[in-house]
Design an enzyme around this catalytic site. Structure first.
Site: not given
Ligand code: TYM
Length: 347
Positions: A133, A215, A218
């Site tokens: 990032k 990957k 969004k």
């Molecule tokens: P975030 O918002 O980027 O994504 C949310 C969830 O979606 C999964 N994900 C994917 N899985 C498969 N293929 C993809 N291309 C893909 N893109 C996203 C992510 O692995 C995630 O599970 N830091 C985290 C949010 C968070 C969180 C937490 C998660 C904050 N606190 C505590 C678990 C526990 C994040 O940015 O996810």
């Protein structure tokens, strides 16, 4: 109120509960930094929905995580509610799971600060997501982006979480959470549960449609992802244009990442085995496969979009559900924060 140590959390409140084994606690989050994608849906959301009856579930729209990169305030406000509505529309059931907005429970930010003070910077320097990032521009990204994984650890540790269902890209952060819990427990006495990441075998890493080396995200280009609110025409167009290769066979071959990714999406949403899918498309061309995949994605998202329209028609009810979610988790979060403060010597 007694602090929610491991022992007190396990104590059943009623005879009926005493007869049932305690359910493991799930916590997971998703950032409102744009419209969620099919990657989020396959890697996380659909798994949360499918396993609601197995676990004791807490799901969170992590708006404090979103502001680690610049956000337009009005858009952030709208994205937070849109994401919550899409989670309910995808099947998160407020009767079986708690869904709330992170900033509504201030204990998250407070515990994060305490954990920042026990986390070595060397651990944060190893976080691959930060490196990706921040890119070349490490000097100007926010300090929040750097300590983001510690906020994530606070989210998880506040609720004595056992299981964290995530996509592949978050596993390193859950491992860091375990290390932070372990260090804290070692220094201050047994306080936090060490959580485990749970990733699904199929679909833990969905790749961008226009570049299967990246990957699906969004924050990518419009053609790179399918958003959960994309209309059928856009979905069909994006899939028709998705990168493949010049070969013809439709088989799961990791060395052909474009078609492999599309087949993985097909497998994740359709639930068939690789062999069944390969047999189904033996002798057929990419065009036919892509049309079948587009049909499947459209059919999956149609009911979600329909419920989303209904939910957004009643914004007061959405706000009520989110306020109720925050009220449900706040006492637990505050009790855990109090315990952490006591352990450290702040109380
Ligand atoms: P975030 O918002 O980027 O994504 C949310 C969830 O979606 C999964 N994900 C994917 N899985 C498969 N293929 C993809 N291309 C893909 N893109 C996203 C992510 O692995 C995630 O599970 N830091 C985290 C949010 C968070 C969180 C937490 C998660 C904050 N606190 C505590 C678990 C526990 C994040 O940015 O996810």
């Amino acid at each position: 109120m007694t602090a929610p140590t491991k022992a007190s959390r396990a104590k059943p409140a009623t005879a009926k509960q005493a007869a049932e084994p305690r359910r493991e606690r799930v916590f997971s989050g998703i950032a409102p930094s744009g419209t969620p994608t099919l990657g989020n849906y396959i890697g996380a959301i659909r798994n949360w929905v499918a396993e609601q009856d197995i676990y004791d579930n807490i799901f969170c729209v992590v708006d404090l995580h979103a502001i680690t990169v610049p956000q337009d305030p009005a858009e952030l406000r709208a994205n937070t509610r849109q994401l919550a509505a899409l989670l309910f529309a995808s099947g998160i059931d407020p009767k079986r799971s708690v869904l709330f907005v992170q900033s509504h429970v201030s204990a998250h930010a407070e515990l994060a600060w305490i954990l920042n003070c026990v986390t070595p910077t060397g651990w944060l320097n190893r976080m691959t997501q930060f490196k990706v990032k921040a890119g070349e521009d490490r000097e100007s990204v926010s300090a929040g982006l750097y300590v983001y994984p510690v906020l994530m650890a606070a989210d998880i540790l506040l609720y004595q979480t056992d299981v964290v269902p995530v996509g592949d890209d978050q596993v390193q952060h859950v491992e860091l959470t375990r290390d932070i819990a372990n260090t804290f427990n070692f220094r201050f006495g047994e306080t936090f549960v060490e959580p485990k990441a749970r990733i699904r075998e199929v679909g833990a890493r969905i790749m961008a449609l226009d570049d299967p080396a990246k990957k699906m995200s969004k924050s990518g280009a419009e053609a790179s992802y399918i958003s959960l609110v994309d209309p059928p025409t856009a979905i069909r167009k994006k899939i028709a244009r998705a990168t493949t290769d010049s070969e013809r066979t439709i088989v799961f071959d990791e060395n052909r990442p474009g078609i492999f990714n599309l087949l993985t999406i097909y497998q994740a949403l359709g639930g068939e085995t690789r062999e069944q899918i390969e047999a189904e498309f033996a002798g057929k061309g990419y065009k036919e496969f892509k049309a079948a995949l587009a049909d499947l994605v459209v059919a999956t998202l149609e009911p979600v979009q329909q419920r989303y329209t209904e939910i957004t028609a009643d914004p007061a009810e959405l706000d009520r559900l989110l306020a109720q979610g925050a009220e449900q988790v706040r006492p637990r979060a505050e009790a855990m924060l109090k315990l952490a403060k006591e352990r450290v010597g702040l109380l």
